[in-house]
Design an enzyme around this catalytic site. Sequence first.
Site, PDB file in Angstrom:
ATOM      1  N   CYS A  20      -2.890   4.400   9.962  1.00 42.69           N
ATOM      2  CA  CYS A  20      -1.837   3.910  10.023  1.00 42.69           C
ATOM      3  C   CYS A  20      -1.004   5.187  11.421  1.00 42.69           C
ATOM      4  O   CYS A  20       0.179   4.778  11.688  1.00 42.69           O
ATOM      5  CB  CYS A  20      -1.290   3.666   9.576  1.00 42.69           C
ATOM      6  SG  CYS A  20      -1.327   2.860   7.661  1.00 42.69           S
ATOM      7  N   CYS A  46      -0.835   8.949   6.825  1.00 46.59           N
ATOM      8  CA  CYS A  46      -2.532   8.446   6.706  1.00 46.59           C
ATOM      9  C   CYS A  46      -3.159   7.986   8.070  1.00 46.59           C
ATOM     10  O   CYS A  46      -2.371   6.879   9.196  1.00 46.59           O
ATOM     11  CB  CYS A  46      -2.040   6.816   5.601  1.00 46.59           C
ATOM     12  SG  CYS A  46      -1.860   7.455   4.398  1.00 46.59           S
ATOM     13  N   CYS A  91       8.526   3.459   5.190  1.00 45.72           N
ATOM     14  CA  CYS A  91       7.258   3.433   4.053  1.00 45.72           C
ATOM     15  C   CYS A  91       7.814   2.702   3.079  1.00 45.72           C
ATOM     16  O   CYS A  91       7.321   3.730   2.145  1.00 45.72           O
ATOM     17  CB  CYS A  91       6.020   4.637   4.218  1.00 45.72           C
ATOM     18  SG  CYS A  91       6.943   5.944   4.458  1.00 45.72           S
ATOM     19  N   CYS A 128       0.963  -1.449   0.166  1.00 47.13           N
ATOM     20  CA  CYS A 128       0.196  -0.662   0.284  1.00 47.13           C
ATOM     21  C   CYS A 128       0.720   1.046   0.023  1.00 47.13           C
ATOM     22  O   CYS A 128       0.987   2.101  -0.757  1.00 47.13           O
ATOM     23  CB  CYS A 128      -1.148   0.454   0.613  1.00 47.13           C
ATOM     24  SG  CYS A 128      -1.907   1.820   1.205  1.00 47.13           S
ATOM     25  N   CYS A 129       2.221   1.668   0.712  1.00 48.58           N
ATOM     26  CA  CYS A 129       2.346   2.846   0.987  1.00 48.58           C
ATOM     27  C   CYS A 129       3.815   2.412  -0.436  1.00 48.58           C
ATOM     28  O   CYS A 129       3.603   4.012  -1.249  1.00 48.58           O
ATOM     29  CB  CYS A 129       3.789   2.192   2.074  1.00 48.58           C
ATOM     30  SG  CYS A 129       3.405   2.442   3.976  1.00 48.58           S
TER      31      CYS A 129
HETATM   32 FE1  SF4 Z   1      -0.806   2.591   3.193  1.00 50.17          FE
HETATM   33 FE2  SF4 Z   1      -0.810   2.673   5.244  1.00 50.17          FE
HETATM   34 FE3  SF4 Z   1       0.926   3.490   3.653  1.00 50.17          FE
HETATM   35 FE4  SF4 Z   1      -0.251   5.228   4.127  1.00 50.17          FE
HETATM   36  S1  SF4 Z   1       0.140   4.866   5.633  1.00 50.17           S
HETATM   37  S2  SF4 Z   1       0.069   4.241   1.971  1.00 50.17           S
HETATM   38  S3  SF4 Z   1      -2.382   3.768   3.782  1.00 50.17           S
HETATM   39  S4  SF4 Z   1      -0.196   1.759   4.264  1.00 50.17           S
END
Ligand code: SF4
Length: 233
Positions: free
Chosen positions: A204, A201, A228, A118-119
């Site tokens: 998170c 985010c 990340c 996701c990151c």
């Molecule tokens: Fe995805 Fe969480 Fe990374 Fe944001 S911090 S990009 S929601 S995994």
Amino acid sequence: MNVSIVQTLLDKTKDLSIDETLAFLANEYKGKVVFSTSFGQEDQVITALIAKNDLPITIFTLDTGRLFQETYDVFHKTLKKYKKHIEVYFPEAASVENLLKQKGPNSFYESVENRKECCFIRKVVPLTKALKGNEIWITGLRAEQSENRNDLALFEYDANFDIIKFNPLLRWSLEEVQKYIDDNNVPQNALHKKGFVSIGCAPCTRAIAPGEDIRAGRWSWESSHKECGLHQK
Ligand code: SF4
């Protein structure tokens, strides 16, 4: 080659203030100096410095699509106060659509791999786009944010993105950052007053308790190396 550029920059700027160093970089690398902001306290100090001196440095942010409303609020206030354009990089729509279709909206809680995926989609790919073709990347990293940021230098070569990073607030304490914000009436994320220090985010990030590690509020369900992919430290 890049190591020698880093050393040259360290030498040339060693007696300069932060304002002077930012001006020096903007002039030396015209049109190729960028600053990434997530509107956290450190980033807001740097935005204020760039705006105060009206420096030709491009400011950009990564809108992951999962930010807090409070982050959008401070983004808006920053635009109003400094009248400085901020570029926005969004994830590729098709990648996000595919991720949600395959794994649902909260896959990052299920494994470190999913979280990193996701990151990667929401942060790393847009960041790569934002940094492309530039030579200096200004960041708000501070040494005391985490143990592995302790050995960072003011200037560093980032091999991942093939760019030289400048970390002007590296040796600032959190108190110094907060004092600059208060003294200069810099807009700040309302979440900082609610125990949030490092803000990413919404799903998170959580507030931290007094005395807790600054990075403890990020991906709090994970136990190790909490980065990340934007910064390796
Ligand atoms: Fe995805 Fe969480 Fe990374 Fe944001 S911090 S990009 S929601 S995994």
